[in-house]
Design a protein around this motif. Structure first.
Motif, short mmCIF file in Angstrom:
data_model
loop_
_atom_site.label_atom_id
_atom_site.label_comp_id
_atom_site.label_asym_id
_atom_site.label_seq_id
_atom_site.Cartn_x
_atom_site.Cartn_y
_atom_site.Cartn_z
N THR A 1 8.40 -1.72 0.71
CA THR A 1 9.68 -1.77 0.01
C THR A 1 10.41 -0.44 0.02
O THR A 1 11.41 -0.27 -0.67
CB THR A 1 9.45 -2.20 -1.46
N SER A 2 9.97 0.51 0.82
CA SER A 2 10.46 1.89 0.77
C SER A 2 11.96 2.01 0.98
O SER A 2 12.57 1.23 1.71
CB SER A 2 9.75 2.73 1.84
N THR A 3 12.54 3.05 0.37
CA THR A 3 13.94 3.38 0.59
C THR A 3 14.10 4.33 1.77
O THR A 3 15.19 4.45 2.32
CB THR A 3 14.55 4.02 -0.66
N MET A 4 13.03 5.02 2.16
CA MET A 4 13.04 5.87 3.36
C MET A 4 11.63 5.99 3.89
O MET A 4 10.67 6.07 3.13
CB MET A 4 13.65 7.25 3.07
N GLU A 5 11.49 5.98 5.21
CA GLU A 5 10.21 6.13 5.89
C GLU A 5 10.45 6.83 7.22
O GLU A 5 11.40 6.52 7.92
CB GLU A 5 9.54 4.78 6.16
N VAL B 1 1.18 2.46 7.20
CA VAL B 1 0.72 1.15 6.72
C VAL B 1 1.26 0.01 7.58
O VAL B 1 0.62 -1.03 7.70
CB VAL B 1 1.08 0.94 5.24
N ILE B 2 2.43 0.18 8.17
CA ILE B 2 2.93 -0.84 9.10
C ILE B 2 1.99 -0.95 10.29
O ILE B 2 1.62 -2.05 10.72
CB ILE B 2 4.36 -0.50 9.56
N ILE B 3 1.58 0.18 10.82
CA ILE B 3 0.67 0.18 11.97
C ILE B 3 -0.65 -0.47 11.61
O ILE B 3 -1.20 -1.27 12.37
CB ILE B 3 0.46 1.63 12.46
N GLU B 4 -1.16 -0.14 10.43
CA GLU B 4 -2.46 -0.69 10.03
C GLU B 4 -2.37 -2.20 9.80
O GLU B 4 -3.34 -2.93 10.04
CB GLU B 4 -2.97 0.05 8.80
N ALA B 5 -1.22 -2.67 9.33
CA ALA B 5 -1.03 -4.12 9.19
C ALA B 5 -0.95 -4.79 10.56
O ALA B 5 -1.66 -5.78 10.83
CB ALA B 5 0.22 -4.41 8.38
N VAL B 6 -0.09 -4.26 11.42
CA VAL B 6 0.12 -4.87 12.74
C VAL B 6 -1.19 -4.92 13.53
O VAL B 6 -1.49 -5.93 14.18
CB VAL B 6 1.19 -4.08 13.51
N THR B 7 -1.98 -3.86 13.47
CA THR B 7 -3.23 -3.81 14.25
C THR B 7 -4.37 -4.55 13.55
O THR B 7 -5.49 -4.55 14.06
CB THR B 7 -3.63 -2.35 14.54
N SER B 8 -4.07 -5.17 12.42
CA SER B 8 -5.04 -6.04 11.74
C SER B 8 -4.61 -7.50 11.80
O SER B 8 -5.26 -8.36 11.20
CB SER B 8 -5.20 -5.63 10.27
N ILE C 1 0.85 -1.18 0.00
CA ILE C 1 0.00 0.00 0.00
C ILE C 1 0.89 1.23 0.00
O ILE C 1 1.67 1.45 0.94
CB ILE C 1 -0.94 0.02 1.22
N GLY C 2 0.81 2.01 -1.05
CA GLY C 2 1.62 3.22 -1.15
C GLY C 2 1.57 3.74 -2.58
O GLY C 2 1.59 2.95 -3.53
N HIS C 3 1.46 5.05 -2.72
CA HIS C 3 1.44 5.63 -4.05
C HIS C 3 2.74 5.32 -4.78
O HIS C 3 3.81 5.16 -4.16
CB HIS C 3 1.22 7.13 -3.97
N LEU C 4 2.65 5.24 -6.08
CA LEU C 4 3.81 4.88 -6.90
C LEU C 4 4.70 6.11 -7.05
O LEU C 4 4.43 7.02 -7.85
CB LEU C 4 3.37 4.36 -8.27
N ARG C 5 5.75 6.16 -6.26
CA ARG C 5 6.76 7.21 -6.33
C ARG C 5 8.09 6.61 -5.90
O ARG C 5 8.15 5.53 -5.29
CB ARG C 5 6.39 8.42 -5.48
N GLU C 6 9.15 7.32 -6.22
CA GLU C 6 10.49 6.76 -6.08
C GLU C 6 10.79 6.25 -4.68
O GLU C 6 11.36 5.17 -4.50
CB GLU C 6 11.53 7.81 -6.50
N GLU C 7 10.42 7.03 -3.65
CA GLU C 7 10.78 6.67 -2.28
C GLU C 7 10.13 5.35 -1.83
O GLU C 7 10.64 4.67 -0.94
CB GLU C 7 10.38 7.79 -1.31
N LYS C 8 9.00 5.01 -2.44
CA LYS C 8 8.31 3.77 -2.07
C LYS C 8 8.87 2.55 -2.80
O LYS C 8 8.55 1.42 -2.45
CB LYS C 8 6.80 3.90 -2.35
N LEU D 1 0.46 -10.81 -5.77
CA LEU D 1 0.97 -9.56 -5.22
C LEU D 1 0.07 -8.42 -5.68
O LEU D 1 -0.05 -8.15 -6.89
CB LEU D 1 2.43 -9.32 -5.64
N LEU D 2 -0.57 -7.76 -4.72
CA LEU D 2 -1.52 -6.68 -4.98
C LEU D 2 -0.92 -5.35 -4.58
O LEU D 2 -0.38 -5.23 -3.47
CB LEU D 2 -2.81 -6.90 -4.19
N HIS D 3 -1.03 -4.35 -5.44
CA HIS D 3 -0.50 -3.02 -5.13
C HIS D 3 -1.65 -2.03 -5.12
O HIS D 3 -2.37 -1.89 -6.11
CB HIS D 3 0.56 -2.60 -6.15
N ILE D 4 -1.80 -1.32 -4.00
CA ILE D 4 -2.82 -0.29 -3.83
C ILE D 4 -2.12 1.06 -3.78
O ILE D 4 -1.24 1.28 -2.95
CB ILE D 4 -3.63 -0.52 -2.54
#
Length: 333
Positions: free
Chosen positions: A226-230, A235-242, A151-158, A177-180
């Motif tokens: 897959t981000s190069t910087m965060e 989205v990590i929080i939303e995954a963990v809490t799900s 989950i993440g917009h398609l941009r370089e940092e992601k 593999l699903l990309h949102i």
């Protein structure tokens, strides 16, 4: 009279990214006590709030500089993003000026402290973001696909290309593999469209409403980041809490969220290593259970009550300490 707070966010509801989610969530947490507004910027021609909160050191630099110059006695909070910590404060004069002029700095995970100049760490505070817990999804044994989402917009940092390439390398039958996310970079959007046509394992779902994306995430076997910087990915929080384990690029921001001992890291940009993690998480129940246990152990950090309490404590104390505060001994309720 209620104190006024303006939250400056360079992102809008239309963009629906992590910055916007943070701004809207903080407004909800504060609006029971304060008059809170989200704005794209602040200028001296605007009414002066009692407290200014800005997201993004470089992109909101002009707002923070104008507020500090016009109202030097009024407090401000700068929330540091991943591009702030891991790129802009090294390269941008405006970003460094924002660090100096803000009254307090908020980081979204503790590993980011190492990126700050030592002299500024004393005015920095970590506030983990949060998400309401969702009941984990129970996958039917008859399910046709085992979905891994990003989950993440398609941009370089992601770094969506690593996710796309991993889809070519995964070997487990039924893995998908699903990309949102929307295509902020047209070239990356073209790459996603091409991959979807040529690889049945990869699906690009485009931008989805936040609630829809979270329900889709909840039904996935795992989530990849897959981000190069965060700075501290929502989205990590939303995954963990799900109850959804995370397969994460090995970067400071992800380690600050998941812990140094987490078993689900892969080297940045290494699509083959990500594909191996996807395959192992599906084929090895013990490994999948380990990832779920490790994520569950972090879940208490990401509760809305904990985030709201930390934010309210910071805001209340800054406003009570400001010159002219009506009562220095009674906290807002």
């Amino acid at each position: 009279m209620r104190k006024r707070i303006v939250i400056v966010s360079p992102a809008t509801a239309r963009e629906n990214n992590g910055n916007w989610q943070s701004a809207s969530r903080w407004k909800r947490f504060l609006q029971s006590t304060y008059d809170v507004q989200i704005a794209g910027g602040w200028t001296p021609d605007d009414p002066a709030p009692d407290l200014l909160i800005v997201l993004h050191a470089r992109r909101s630099a002009s707002s923070l500089a104008a507020f500090a110059a016009a109202h030097p006695a009024r407090p401000s909070i700068l929330v540091l993003t991943g591009t702030d910590l891991y790129r802009d404060i090294a390269d941008s004069h405006e970003a460094r000026a924002s660090l100096a002029s803000a009254t307090k700095l908020v980081l979204l995970q503790p590993a980011g402290l190492a990126a700050l100049p030592e002299a500024l760490r004393l005015k920095a505070q970590v506030i983990y973001q949060s998400a309401p817990a969702l009941r984990p999804h129970v996958r039917s044994p008859e399910a046709r696909f085992t979905d891994i989402c990003m989950i993440g917009h398609l941009r370089e940092e992601k770094d969506p290309l690593t996710f796309i390439r991993a889809a070519d390398l995964v070997t487990t039958p039924g893995a998908r593999l699903l990309h949102i996310g929307g295509a902020l970079d047209p070239a990356l959007g073209e790459a996603a469209s091409s991959a979807q046509k040529n690889n049945p394992r990869y699906r690009w779902l485009g931008p989805l409403p936040h609630s829809t994306a979270r329900q889709r995430l909840k039904r996935c076997h795992a989530m990849a980041i897959t981000s190069t910087m965060e700075g501290g990915a929502n989205v990590i929080i939303e995954a963990v809490t799900s109850g959804v384990p995370v397969l994460a690029s090995d970067i400071s921001g992800n380690r600050g969220m998941l812990g140094d001992d987490y078993a689900g890291y892969f080297p940045v940009g290494d699509a083959r290593a990500l594909a191996r993690l996807v395959d192992r998480s599906i084929a090895d129940p013990d490994f999948a259970a380990l990832l779920r246990r490790q994520c569950a152990a972090r879940a208490a950090l990401f509760t809305p009550g904990a985030e709201q309490a930390a934010l309210r404590d910071l805001v209340d104390n800054l406003l009570l300490a400001a010159p002219g505060a009506p009562n220095q001994h009674e906290r807002p309720r």
